[in-house]
Design an enzyme around this catalytic site. Structure first.
Site, PDB file in Angstrom:
ATOM      1  N   SER A  91      -6.120  31.606  52.194  1.00  0.00           N
ATOM      2  CA  SER A  91      -7.684  31.191  51.650  1.00  0.00           C
ATOM      3  C   SER A  91      -7.922  30.838  52.814  1.00  0.00           C
ATOM      4  O   SER A  91      -9.347  29.784  53.237  1.00  0.00           O
ATOM      5  CB  SER A  91      -7.904  30.368  50.367  1.00  0.00           C
ATOM      6  N   THR A 193      -7.085  26.025  50.839  1.00  0.00           N
ATOM      7  CA  THR A 193      -8.094  25.789  52.142  1.00  0.00           C
ATOM      8  C   THR A 193      -7.630  24.728  52.006  1.00  0.00           C
ATOM      9  O   THR A 193      -7.468  23.910  50.980  1.00  0.00           O
ATOM     10  CB  THR A 193      -9.289  25.909  51.456  1.00  0.00           C
ATOM     11  N   THR A 211     -10.962  27.587  56.610  1.00  0.00           N
ATOM     12  CA  THR A 211     -10.625  27.953  55.028  1.00  0.00           C
ATOM     13  C   THR A 211     -11.555  29.573  55.674  1.00  0.00           C
ATOM     14  O   THR A 211     -11.737  29.840  57.103  1.00  0.00           O
ATOM     15  CB  THR A 211     -12.035  27.871  54.456  1.00  0.00           C
ATOM     16  N   ARG A 221     -21.849  35.120  54.497  1.00  0.00           N
ATOM     17  CA  ARG A 221     -21.635  34.368  53.599  1.00  0.00           C
ATOM     18  C   ARG A 221     -20.847  32.768  54.333  1.00  0.00           C
ATOM     19  O   ARG A 221     -19.709  33.362  54.558  1.00  0.00           O
ATOM     20  CB  ARG A 221     -21.194  34.121  52.261  1.00  0.00           C
ATOM     21  N   VAL A 222     -21.574  31.899  54.205  1.00  0.00           N
ATOM     22  CA  VAL A 222     -20.359  30.365  54.281  1.00  0.00           C
ATOM     23  C   VAL A 222     -20.437  29.566  53.163  1.00  0.00           C
ATOM     24  O   VAL A 222     -21.734  29.123  52.907  1.00  0.00           O
ATOM     25  CB  VAL A 222     -21.180  29.467  55.830  1.00  0.00           C
ATOM     26  N   GLY A 223     -19.677  28.860  53.328  1.00  0.00           N
ATOM     27  CA  GLY A 223     -19.373  27.930  52.614  1.00  0.00           C
ATOM     28  C   GLY A 223     -19.527  26.235  53.284  1.00  0.00           C
ATOM     29  O   GLY A 223     -19.723  26.393  53.701  1.00  0.00           O
ATOM     30  N   ASP A 224     -19.374  25.407  52.175  1.00  0.00           N
ATOM     31  CA  ASP A 224     -18.616  24.430  52.809  1.00  0.00           C
ATOM     32  C   ASP A 224     -17.669  23.706  53.350  1.00  0.00           C
ATOM     33  O   ASP A 224     -18.413  22.955  54.929  1.00  0.00           O
ATOM     34  CB  ASP A 224     -19.065  22.953  51.297  1.00  0.00           C
ATOM     35  N   THR A 244     -12.440  21.640  47.971  1.00  0.00           N
ATOM     36  CA  THR A 244     -12.191  22.901  48.286  1.00  0.00           C
ATOM     37  C   THR A 244     -13.033  22.770  47.311  1.00  0.00           C
ATOM     38  O   THR A 244     -13.010  22.128  45.989  1.00  0.00           O
ATOM     39  CB  THR A 244     -10.756  22.762  48.466  1.00  0.00           C
ATOM     40  N   GLY A 245     -12.786  24.550  47.290  1.00  0.00           N
ATOM     41  CA  GLY A 245     -13.318  25.232  45.484  1.00  0.00           C
ATOM     42  C   GLY A 245     -14.715  25.632  46.225  1.00  0.00           C
ATOM     43  O   GLY A 245     -15.230  26.127  47.363  1.00  0.00           O
ATOM     44  N   GLY A 247     -17.820  26.238  47.311  1.00  0.00           N
ATOM     45  CA  GLY A 247     -18.508  25.818  48.379  1.00  0.00           C
ATOM     46  C   GLY A 247     -19.897  25.588  47.845  1.00  0.00           C
ATOM     47  O   GLY A 247     -20.283  24.241  48.482  1.00  0.00           O
TER      48      GLY A 247
HETATM   49  C1  SD4 Z   1     -15.455  28.131  50.535  1.00  0.00           C
HETATM   50  N1  SD4 Z   1     -14.618  25.805  50.180  1.00  0.00           N
HETATM   51  O1  SD4 Z   1     -15.755  28.926  51.131  1.00  0.00           O
HETATM   52  C2  SD4 Z   1     -14.568  27.138  50.544  1.00  0.00           C
HETATM   53  C3  SD4 Z   1     -13.491  28.027  49.628  1.00  0.00           C
HETATM   54  C4  SD4 Z   1     -12.226  27.221  49.278  1.00  0.00           C
HETATM   55  O2  SD4 Z   1      -9.714  27.480  48.510  1.00  0.00           O
HETATM   56  O3  SD4 Z   1     -11.894  26.130  49.001  1.00  0.00           O
HETATM   57  N2  SD4 Z   1     -10.928  27.926  49.135  1.00  0.00           N
HETATM   58  O4  SD4 Z   1     -16.316  28.061  49.643  1.00  0.00           O
END
Ligand code: SD4
Length: 334
Positions: A91, A193, A211, A221-224, A244-245, A247
């Site tokens: 990740s 991550t 990450t 797509r973009v997360g947090d 983490t997790g 996003g």
């Molecule tokens: C996301 N927070 O792109 C990240 C993913 C993540 O371990 O934490 N993965 O949403």
């Protein structure tokens, strides 16, 4: 006032000395005889490193930099680079799982003790995006670069283009493609991550987060993780937090910024992390069974906190010379 009486009085008046991991270095000399105001002088715990998941080598690398008198900023950058180069971690960095089209795209951000911030989003072909984020922060008047622009910028700064899709990640993606079910469910047990926070010998705090995002995400797509206040926030006066997790859930609650602001209002890092998870899970009708979010936080005194929705979130903590992986407390105890 005698030390014993002072301690009794301090805990009765809510100073919470027991919970504070800092060292009490003095008390008598800070008691005003007229107003009897007690202000304990605490020696913050430093150097200190905290990072998401089981990331002992990354934390060790950061800790060594701090022990040699390096800055928190150098520590978090170099620590994160360890995970970016670790091909087994799927990740982050090289070996990260690709988007649904088979492209590995990376997101990263970094924040220093002066409130400066730099980020890159959706970058292909460059392994050490955390260092590119630092270059954005230090060498440009901007805070974010995305996709091709970020890649070109990286190359102009001497970063090498390389293929980030390893044979192992390609194989997993090909297996996923057979059904290609687009269910961006985040694995609850384990990730890599990395969000990292450090306090250096001068007491300055910096943070970094890097990450490859959600496996098989929609292209673009973009997360947090690279977003200020989402995956990371640092305020050198108060402390820092990282996430983490899933996003999307972190972003909707501006999780890391929320934690730092809660600490500013007097909450401990642990209480602040718990409240930030509460903001996600306590939304009416929120079905949190299938996704994980985990937070870490540190305050200026070197107190730390961590909390997640589900079991199995862990973090590495380097403190007082020891680097340990610690299982986080969590919300969903059933
Ligand atoms: C996301 N927070 O792109 C990240 C993913 C993540 O371990 O934490 N993965 O949403």
């Amino acid at each position: 006032m005698k030390r014993r009486n002072f301690l009794k009085k301090a805990s009765a008046t809510g100073f919470g000395l027991v919970a504070v991991s800092s060292t009490l270095i003095s008390c008598d000399e800070v008691i005003s005889s007229e107003k009897k105001i007690v202000t304990p002088i605490l020696q913050p715990v430093r150097p200190l490193v905290i990072a998401t998941w089981n990331t002992p080598l990354a934390v060790e690398t950061a800790a060594k930099i701090l022990q040699n008198g390096g800055s928190a900023l150098d520590a978090v950058e170099q620590g994160c680079r360890v995970e970016e180069a670790n091909e087994k971690g799927q990740s982050v960095g090289k070996g990260g799982l690709p988007d649904r089209d088979g492209n590995v795209t990376l997101d990263a951000c970094i924040m220093d003790d002066k409130g400066n911030y730099g980020a890159v989003l959706g970058v292909k072909n460059i392994m050490h995006v955390i260092s590119v984020a630092r270059k954005v922060m230090e060498d440009t008047p901007h805070v974010m670069l995305v996709a091709e622009g970020a890649e070109q910028f990286a190359v102009s700064k001497g970063f090498k283009r390389e293929n980030l899709l390893t044979a192992a990640s390609k194989k997993k993606w090909e297996k996923w493609k057979v059904k290609a079910a687009y269910k961006p469910i985040i694995n609850i047990e384990n990730h890599d991550t990395i969000g990292m926070l450090a306090i250096d010998a001068k007491g300055n705090i910096s943070g970094a987060c890097t990450t490859s995002g959600l496996a098989y995400k929609l292209a673009g797509r973009v997360g947090d993780s690279p977003i200020i206040g989402g995956g990371l926030f640092v305020d050198n006066e108060i402390g820092g937090a990282s996430a983490t997790g899933l996003g999307e859930e972190v972003l909707k609650t501006v999780g890391s910024f929320l934690i730092v602001e809660l600490m500013r209002q007097g909450k401990s890092p642990q209480e602040a992390c718990e409240e930030a998870i509460g903001r996600i899970v306590n939304k009416p009708g929120k079905d949190f069974k299938n996704f994980q979010v985990g937070y870490i936080a540190v305050n200026k005194q070197g107190e730390t906190g961590a909390y997640s929705i589900h079991e199995w979130f862990s973090y590495n903590l380097f403190k007082e010379g020891e680097n340990k992986n610690i299982k986080s407390d969590y919300f969903n105890k059933k």
